[in-house]
Design a protein around this motif. Structure first.
Motif, PDB file in Angstrom:
ATOM      1  N   MET A 158       0.821  -1.208   0.000  1.00  0.00           N
ATOM      2  CA  MET A 158       0.000   0.000   0.000  1.00  0.00           C
ATOM      3  C   MET A 158       0.856   1.258   0.000  1.00  0.00           C
ATOM      4  SD  MET A 158      -3.061   1.199   2.608  1.00  0.00           S
ATOM      5  CE  MET A 158      -2.015   1.412   4.046  1.00  0.00           C
ATOM      6  N   ARG A 159       2.014   1.176   0.677  1.00  0.00           N
ATOM      7  CA  ARG A 159       2.859   2.364   0.769  1.00  0.00           C
ATOM      8  C   ARG A 159       3.287   2.869  -0.598  1.00  0.00           C
ATOM      9  NH1 ARG A 159       7.803   2.044   4.858  1.00  0.00           N
ATOM     10  NH2 ARG A 159       5.994   1.875   6.242  1.00  0.00           N
ATOM     11  N   GLY A 160       3.636   1.934  -1.498  1.00  0.00           N
ATOM     12  CA  GLY A 160       4.042   2.346  -2.835  1.00  0.00           C
ATOM     13  C   GLY A 160       2.930   3.059  -3.582  1.00  0.00           C
ATOM     14  N   LYS A 161       1.709   2.551  -3.447  1.00  0.00           N
ATOM     15  CA  LYS A 161       0.567   3.194  -4.095  1.00  0.00           C
ATOM     16  C   LYS A 161       0.362   4.608  -3.565  1.00  0.00           C
ATOM     17  CE  LYS A 161      -2.084  -1.126  -4.538  1.00  0.00           C
ATOM     18  NZ  LYS A 161      -3.368  -1.763  -4.152  1.00  0.00           N
ATOM     19  N   LEU A 162       0.434   4.753  -2.244  1.00  0.00           N
ATOM     20  CA  LEU A 162       0.180   6.062  -1.634  1.00  0.00           C
ATOM     21  C   LEU A 162       1.273   7.062  -1.991  1.00  0.00           C
ATOM     22  CD1 LEU A 162      -1.167   5.060   1.903  1.00  0.00           C
ATOM     23  CD2 LEU A 162      -2.447   5.644  -0.164  1.00  0.00           C
ATOM     24  N   LEU A 163       2.515   6.597  -2.070  1.00  0.00           N
ATOM     25  CA  LEU A 163       3.601   7.501  -2.459  1.00  0.00           C
ATOM     26  C   LEU A 163       3.417   7.982  -3.900  1.00  0.00           C
ATOM     27  CD1 LEU A 163       6.741   5.799  -0.849  1.00  0.00           C
ATOM     28  CD2 LEU A 163       5.673   7.964  -0.184  1.00  0.00           C
ATOM     29  N   LEU A 164       3.018   7.069  -4.766  1.00  0.00           N
ATOM     30  CA  LEU A 164       2.769   7.441  -6.158  1.00  0.00           C
ATOM     31  C   LEU A 164       1.649   8.471  -6.248  1.00  0.00           C
ATOM     32  CD1 LEU A 164       3.045   7.056  -9.233  1.00  0.00           C
ATOM     33  CD2 LEU A 164       1.467   5.103  -9.025  1.00  0.00           C
ATOM     34  N   LEU A 165       0.540   8.208  -5.556  1.00  0.00           N
ATOM     35  CA  LEU A 165      -0.585   9.144  -5.587  1.00  0.00           C
ATOM     36  C   LEU A 165      -0.211  10.464  -4.947  1.00  0.00           C
ATOM     37  CD1 LEU A 165      -3.572   6.773  -4.713  1.00  0.00           C
ATOM     38  CD2 LEU A 165      -2.979   7.744  -6.944  1.00  0.00           C
ATOM     39  N   ALA A 166       0.602  10.431  -3.899  1.00  0.00           N
ATOM     40  CA  ALA A 166       1.020  11.677  -3.239  1.00  0.00           C
ATOM     41  C   ALA A 166       1.785  12.562  -4.218  1.00  0.00           C
ATOM     42  CB  ALA A 166       1.877  11.362  -2.016  1.00  0.00           C
ATOM     43  N   GLY A 167       2.698  11.969  -4.972  1.00  0.00           N
ATOM     44  CA  GLY A 167       3.459  12.763  -5.938  1.00  0.00           C
ATOM     45  C   GLY A 167       2.580  13.342  -7.025  1.00  0.00           C
ATOM     46  N   LEU A 168       1.633  12.554  -7.532  1.00  0.00           N
ATOM     47  CA  LEU A 168       0.764  13.026  -8.609  1.00  0.00           C
ATOM     48  C   LEU A 168      -0.216  14.080  -8.116  1.00  0.00           C
ATOM     49  CD1 LEU A 168       0.083   9.620 -10.397  1.00  0.00           C
ATOM     50  CD2 LEU A 168       1.564  11.478 -11.182  1.00  0.00           C
ATOM     51  N   TYR A 169      -0.770  13.900  -6.919  1.00  0.00           N
ATOM     52  CA  TYR A 169      -1.705  14.897  -6.392  1.00  0.00           C
ATOM     53  C   TYR A 169      -0.981  16.176  -5.988  1.00  0.00           C
ATOM     54  CZ  TYR A 169      -5.948  12.111  -6.441  1.00  0.00           C
ATOM     55  OH  TYR A 169      -7.054  11.406  -6.842  1.00  0.00           O
ATOM     56  N   LEU A 170       0.272  16.062  -5.544  1.00  0.00           N
ATOM     57  CA  LEU A 170       1.046  17.269  -5.254  1.00  0.00           C
ATOM     58  C   LEU A 170       1.210  18.113  -6.517  1.00  0.00           C
ATOM     59  CD1 LEU A 170       4.117  17.596  -2.986  1.00  0.00           C
ATOM     60  CD2 LEU A 170       4.246  18.522  -5.288  1.00  0.00           C
ATOM     61  N   VAL A 171       1.545  17.462  -7.618  1.00  0.00           N
ATOM     62  CA  VAL A 171       1.681  18.167  -8.893  1.00  0.00           C
ATOM     63  C   VAL A 171       0.347  18.765  -9.325  1.00  0.00           C
ATOM     64  CG1 VAL A 171       2.172  17.842 -11.349  1.00  0.00           C
ATOM     65  CG2 VAL A 171       3.676  16.832  -9.634  1.00  0.00           C
ATOM     66  N   GLN A 172      -0.749  18.051  -9.048  1.00  0.00           N
ATOM     67  CA  GLN A 172      -2.065  18.547  -9.442  1.00  0.00           C
ATOM     68  C   GLN A 172      -2.431  19.835  -8.703  1.00  0.00           C
ATOM     69  OE1 GLN A 172      -5.396  15.657  -9.564  1.00  0.00           O
ATOM     70  NE2 GLN A 172      -6.598  17.266  -8.611  1.00  0.00           N
ATOM     71  N   GLY A 173      -1.916  20.015  -7.501  1.00  0.00           N
ATOM     72  CA  GLY A 173      -2.236  21.212  -6.732  1.00  0.00           C
ATOM     73  C   GLY A 173      -1.477  22.462  -7.157  1.00  0.00           C
ATOM     74  N   LEU A 174      -0.470  22.306  -8.008  1.00  0.00           N
ATOM     75  CA  LEU A 174       0.353  23.456  -8.388  1.00  0.00           C
ATOM     76  C   LEU A 174      -0.425  24.566  -9.099  1.00  0.00           C
ATOM     77  CD1 LEU A 174       3.600  21.634  -9.623  1.00  0.00           C
ATOM     78  CD2 LEU A 174       3.207  22.748  -7.415  1.00  0.00           C
ATOM     79  N   PRO A 175      -1.288  24.276 -10.091  1.00  0.00           N
ATOM     80  CA  PRO A 175      -1.984  25.375 -10.776  1.00  0.00           C
ATOM     81  C   PRO A 175      -2.863  26.212  -9.852  1.00  0.00           C
ATOM     82  CG  PRO A 175      -2.132  23.361 -12.069  1.00  0.00           C
ATOM     83  CD  PRO A 175      -1.579  22.979 -10.729  1.00  0.00           C
ATOM     84  N   TYR A 176      -3.531  25.552  -8.897  1.00  0.00           N
ATOM     85  CA  TYR A 176      -4.385  26.313  -7.991  1.00  0.00           C
ATOM     86  C   TYR A 176      -3.557  27.262  -7.139  1.00  0.00           C
ATOM     87  CZ  TYR A 176      -7.731  27.518  -4.388  1.00  0.00           C
ATOM     88  OH  TYR A 176      -8.519  28.222  -3.522  1.00  0.00           O
ATOM     89  N   GLY A 177      -2.454  26.767  -6.584  1.00  0.00           N
ATOM     90  CA  GLY A 177      -1.595  27.635  -5.783  1.00  0.00           C
ATOM     91  C   GLY A 177      -1.002  28.766  -6.599  1.00  0.00           C
ATOM     92  N   LEU A 178      -0.646  28.458  -7.829  1.00  0.00           N
ATOM     93  CA  LEU A 178      -0.084  29.472  -8.712  1.00  0.00           C
ATOM     94  C   LEU A 178      -1.059  30.627  -8.911  1.00  0.00           C
ATOM     95  CD1 LEU A 178       2.001  30.400 -10.909  1.00  0.00           C
ATOM     96  CD2 LEU A 178       0.650  29.054 -12.523  1.00  0.00           C
ATOM     97  N   GLN A 179      -2.330  30.284  -9.191  1.00  0.00           N
ATOM     98  CA  GLN A 179      -3.292  31.329  -9.537  1.00  0.00           C
ATOM     99  C   GLN A 179      -3.998  31.936  -8.330  1.00  0.00           C
ATOM    100  OE1 GLN A 179      -5.509  30.756 -13.336  1.00  0.00           O
ATOM    101  NE2 GLN A 179      -4.586  28.720 -13.275  1.00  0.00           N
ATOM    102  N   SER A 180      -3.976  31.252  -7.194  1.00  0.00           N
ATOM    103  CA  SER A 180      -4.604  31.825  -6.006  1.00  0.00           C
ATOM    104  C   SER A 180      -3.614  32.576  -5.128  1.00  0.00           C
ATOM    105  CB  SER A 180      -5.269  30.718  -5.176  1.00  0.00           C
ATOM    106  OG  SER A 180      -4.294  29.818  -4.669  1.00  0.00           O
ATOM    107  N   GLY A 181      -2.328  32.219  -5.194  1.00  0.00           N
ATOM    108  CA  GLY A 181      -1.340  32.853  -4.338  1.00  0.00           C
ATOM    109  C   GLY A 181      -0.327  33.712  -5.076  1.00  0.00           C
ATOM    110  N   LEU A 182       0.323  33.135  -6.063  1.00  0.00           N
ATOM    111  CA  LEU A 182       1.420  33.833  -6.734  1.00  0.00           C
ATOM    112  C   LEU A 182       0.938  34.860  -7.747  1.00  0.00           C
ATOM    113  CD1 LEU A 182       4.470  34.083  -7.330  1.00  0.00           C
ATOM    114  CD2 LEU A 182       4.208  32.218  -8.964  1.00  0.00           C
ATOM    115  N   LEU A 183       0.033  34.446  -8.634  1.00  0.00           N
ATOM    116  CA  LEU A 183      -0.372  35.321  -9.733  1.00  0.00           C
ATOM    117  C   LEU A 183      -1.012  36.632  -9.258  1.00  0.00           C
ATOM    118  CD1 LEU A 183      -0.383  35.533 -12.799  1.00  0.00           C
ATOM    119  CD2 LEU A 183      -2.663  34.507 -12.796  1.00  0.00           C
TER     120      LEU A 183
END
Length: 228
Positions: free
Chosen positions: A1-26
């Motif tokens: 299970m740990r391998g699955k969760l690590l994989l999903l953690a990396g992909l969901y972290l990347v998915q959160g980048l656009p929201y942070g970019l446009q809500s905080g930085l932009l």
């Protein structure tokens, strides 16, 4: 299970980048460039693709594999970031967000919304029922972390990194994530999707509203999001 969760953690972290970019930085960059608060607020309209996910979610579900959709949408996000690296968000004294930048940011949200549908589908296929609780925790925490890194983290780097450098960094992250999504053994081992007919449930909202608890859940989610 740990391998699955690590994989999903990396992909969901990347998915959160656009929201942070446009809500905080932009907004900070646009305001520093001289745009009015009204113009900065109107830039939130670029989130529109997220509101219409129900239009293309059936298409993602019935055409091709979620892994292919995830890989292509993530790679497309890298391409958009590479193009944004060549364009400043706003010149000093400029009254409006440049049209080209606005279009690219809209495409960034479109790609992220498609990525969201594909990744959620893969997560449901990948996790066993007993793993859904930890998986949901990883999803939320990793997404929020990605948002915070893109919003506050990149803002902290601005004195050292210029706008082009920041977006080239984001492009590299997206392309690495796309490669990870395509070669990850856990995703390759998922069963091939069955060919389905054309989607017929695009706007079948009446059936959805007829499900017991839907209205209450919708109200709860809206209240939560307003507070957030």
């Amino acid at each position: 299970m740990r391998g699955k969760l690590l994989l999903l953690a990396g992909l969901y972290l990347v998915q959160g980048l656009p929201y942070g970019l446009q809500s905080g930085l932009l907004p900070m960059l646009l305001r520093a460039g001289g745009l009015s608060l009204t113009r900065v607020g109107l830039a939130k309209l670029l989130y529109a693709p997220w509101l219409f996910k129900l239009v293309w979610a059936p298409l993602v579900d019935t055409r091709g594999s979620p892994r292919a959709w995830l890989t292509l949408s993530t790679a497309a996000l890298g391409l958009v970031c590479g193009l944004l690296a060549a364009l400043p968000p706003a010149e000093a004294g400029q009254a409006e967000l440049p049209v080209t930048v606005a279009v690219l940011l809209l495409l960034l949200n479109l790609g992220a919304a498609v990525q969201d549908v594909a990744l959620d589908t893969l997560a449901v296929q990948l996790l066993e029922p007993a793993e859904l609780g930890p998986g949901n925790t990883v999803q939320v925490v990793a997404y929020k972390l990605g948002s915070a890194l893109a919003g506050g983290g990149l803002l902290a780097l601005l004195p050292t990194f210029s706008w082009p450098h920041l977006f080239l960094l984001l492009a590299a992250i997206y392309w690495l994530a796309a490669a990870l999504a395509w070669v990850a053994p856990a995703l390759q081992q998922l069963p091939s999707p069955q060919q389905k007919g054309p989607p017929t449930n695009y706007l079948n909202l009446l059936d959805l509203l007829a499900v017991s608890g839907t209205l209450w859940t919708t109200g709860f989610a809206v209240t939560y999001k307003l507070g957030e």
